[in-house]
Design an enzyme around this catalytic site. Structure first.
Site, PDB file in Angstrom:
ATOM      1  N   HIS A 155     -55.520 -18.977 -45.329  1.00  0.00           N
ATOM      2  CA  HIS A 155     -54.854 -17.713 -44.986  1.00  0.00           C
ATOM      3  C   HIS A 155     -53.800 -17.863 -43.905  1.00  0.00           C
ATOM      4  O   HIS A 155     -53.076 -16.913 -43.622  1.00  0.00           O
ATOM      5  CB  HIS A 155     -55.903 -16.677 -44.549  1.00  0.00           C
ATOM      6  CG  HIS A 155     -56.745 -16.211 -45.686  1.00  0.00           C
ATOM      7  ND1 HIS A 155     -56.484 -15.044 -46.374  1.00  0.00           N
ATOM      8  CD2 HIS A 155     -57.815 -16.769 -46.299  1.00  0.00           C
ATOM      9  CE1 HIS A 155     -57.383 -14.904 -47.338  1.00  0.00           C
ATOM     10  NE2 HIS A 155     -58.196 -15.945 -47.319  1.00  0.00           N
ATOM     11  N   ASP A 362     -46.801 -16.718 -39.130  1.00  0.00           N
ATOM     12  CA  ASP A 362     -47.883 -15.936 -39.733  1.00  0.00           C
ATOM     13  C   ASP A 362     -48.062 -16.404 -41.170  1.00  0.00           C
ATOM     14  O   ASP A 362     -47.064 -16.572 -41.888  1.00  0.00           O
ATOM     15  CB  ASP A 362     -47.499 -14.440 -39.724  1.00  0.00           C
ATOM     16  CG  ASP A 362     -48.692 -13.525 -39.461  1.00  0.00           C
ATOM     17  OD1 ASP A 362     -49.819 -13.915 -39.814  1.00  0.00           O
ATOM     18  OD2 ASP A 362     -48.489 -12.434 -38.917  1.00  0.00           O
TER      19      ASP A 362
END
Ligand code: GDG
Length: 457
Positions: A155, A362
């Site tokens: 992730h 991110d």
């Protein structure tokens, strides 16, 4: 398909309401359709690890959790996961701590996970392991004879080879990923960085998306995560959302609202965001009382020192900027450390003329997609998005992209967004919304499980 077993550090039940990580929100949506189990750490500690499993069934999702020892939590969770891997994988080797004790605890906990989950696995089950807490789990299961199909999804970003090389266990850790059948990443960029390390440092070979090393082969997959778009659109029309929308608009008294929503984390670029906004106030004195920045930042990982530091630094910055620019009837920044329900959050997004999503790095960033989904199609706001968020690979069709390290770019983007005519806002928003709706969380899950099912047993 066969039964699905998801393994991740923590599990989250669908009824939980407080601030939840993006992973939790996404997996609940995925699990809702499946007969299967979500296995993970309970978040509780026990004197002596005994592998006892606590089963629960909530809204069609079965969860199975185990308690860990205090030392496990210190070394594996607060240590290797949060103080070694998280900063390193977000390109912050200045914050990464390399300690053998952490690495040992991390392996021990992964072995404990493997020992405990193994008896629950039936021959046809498919396993899906989530995120950086669990890199070695697949290998630990193979060592115990597990021949099932096992997939892994990361992730967060995969760091460039030369950064990763600073980690003493880099080669070992990367090699363990070869134990999986499918390894998924949010973007091409993260996948490329992984392949680069495996090829250059380990001597793996790659052809047509399949990586080979020492007789093992693994399919590499780009699978960008999405949100549950329909659920979020519904949330944005709920009563709490409408009430919050009204509250926000009344509090703004005709001013434009800029909103940021992030876990309090150094990867989210909050300090740089405040500096960019300050730059905007300096460069555009005429806009000063026309806007307010609302930054919502629920605290996370508060026991780790770097997180305490960022918290106090942001408090100082907000105080300083407000001190320098506020007037009796206006404050430039409202900085809020509490979390809100998803419905309320949807109302906040919808009330904001600008969504300011500027992480330094991110994996994806779901807030960007939630902001888009919550907008009024007749009068949508503008998304200002960091080029260094995985989400930029999909939302570049309509977002105003910025380099979050540049206060000047941020300032330019804010003024551009404030002045943007309605027709351009609608056009940009529609382009992003097509993506948010099409490549949603169900699409993400399907894409991954399809790839996993396609693996020959
Ligand atoms: C990791 C990766 C990747 C935030 N404040 C509140 C609240 N939130 C929710 C948001 C969003 C989630 O938390 C945050 O998701 P992100 O994707 O932005 O970030 P991470 O937590 O760092 O997640 C990330 C993600 O995994 C999924 O793969 O996108 O790159 O770092 O859903 O809405 N939710 C509520 N109240 C809050 O105050 N209810």
């Amino acid at each position: 398909m066969s039964r699905l077993i998801i393994v991740s550090n923590r599990v989250s039940t669908p009824s939980a309401t407080g601030a939840q990580g993006g992973l939790a929100v996404a997996l609940q949506a995925a699990l809702r359709e499946y007969r299967g189990i979500w296995f993970g750490w309970s978040g509780e500690t026990t004197e002596q690890f005994d592998g006892r499993i606590n089963f629960q069934r909530v809204e069609g999702v079965t969860t199975a959790t185990i308690d860990l020892e205090e030392q496990d939590v210190e070394e594996y969770y607060n240590g290797y996961a949060n103080r070694t891997l998280w900063p390193l994988f977000h390109y912050r080797i200045d914050l990464a701590e390399y300690e053998r004790g952490f690495a040992g605890g991390y392996q021990r906990v992964n072995d404990r996970f493997a020992d405990t989950v193994l008896p629950l696995i039936e021959p046809d089950d498919v396993l899906w392991v989530q995120d950086y807490h669990m890199f070695p789990l697949g290998q630990a299961l193979r060592d115990r004879g597990c021949a099932n199909r096992i997939g892994f999804f990361l992730h967060i970003p995969w760091p460039p080879r030369r950064l990763l090389a600073t980690l003493p266990e880099a080669a070992e850790l990367t090699r363990t990923l070869l134990a999986y059948d499918v390894v998924g990443f949010h973007t091409e960029e993260w996948l490329d960085a992984f392949r680069d390390f495996a090829v250059v440092e380990l001597g793996a070979t790659e052809q047509d998306g399949v990586l080979r090393l020492d007789g093992r082969s693994v399919r590499l997959l780009v699978d960008p995560i999405g949100i549950d778009a329909q659920e979020f659109i519904t949330a944005s029309r709920s009563t709490p959302a409408r009430l919050m929308f009204r509250r926000m608009r009344e509090a703004a008294v005709g001013r434009d609202l800029i909103v940021g929503v992030d876990r309090l984390d150094y990867s989210k670029g909050l300090e740089e965001r405040f500096l960019g906004y300050e730059r905007f106030l300096q460069e555009h004195p005429e806009e000063r009382k026309e806007v307010t920045l609302l930054q919502i930042a629920p605290p996370s990982r508060g026991t780790v020192e770097s997180y305490q530091r960022i918290r106090s630094s942001l408090e100082g910055m907000a105080g300083r900027i407000n001190g320098a620019y506020a007037d009796v009837d206006w404050v430039p920044i409202r900085y809020v450390n509490q979390g809100y329900s998803r419905d309320m959050l949807a109302g906040i997004y919808r009330a904001a003329r600008i969504g300011l999503v500027t992480p330094l790095r991110d994996g994806m960033n779901l807030v960007a997609k939630e902001y888009v989904a919550a907008q009024d199609p007749e009068d949508p706001g503008v998304l200002i998005l960091s080029r260094f968020a995985g989400a930029a690979a999909q939302l570049d069709v309509g977002a105003v992209l910025v380099n979050p390290y540049s206060a000047e770019e941020m300032s330019d983007a804010i003024i551009l967004a404030l002045k943007m005519p309605l027709n351009e806002r609608i056009e940009r928003w529609r382009a992003m919304m097509v993506n948010v709706e099409a490549e949603d969380v169900l699409w993400w899950r399907q894409r991954f499980t399809d790839a996993l099912e396609a693996v020959a047993v």
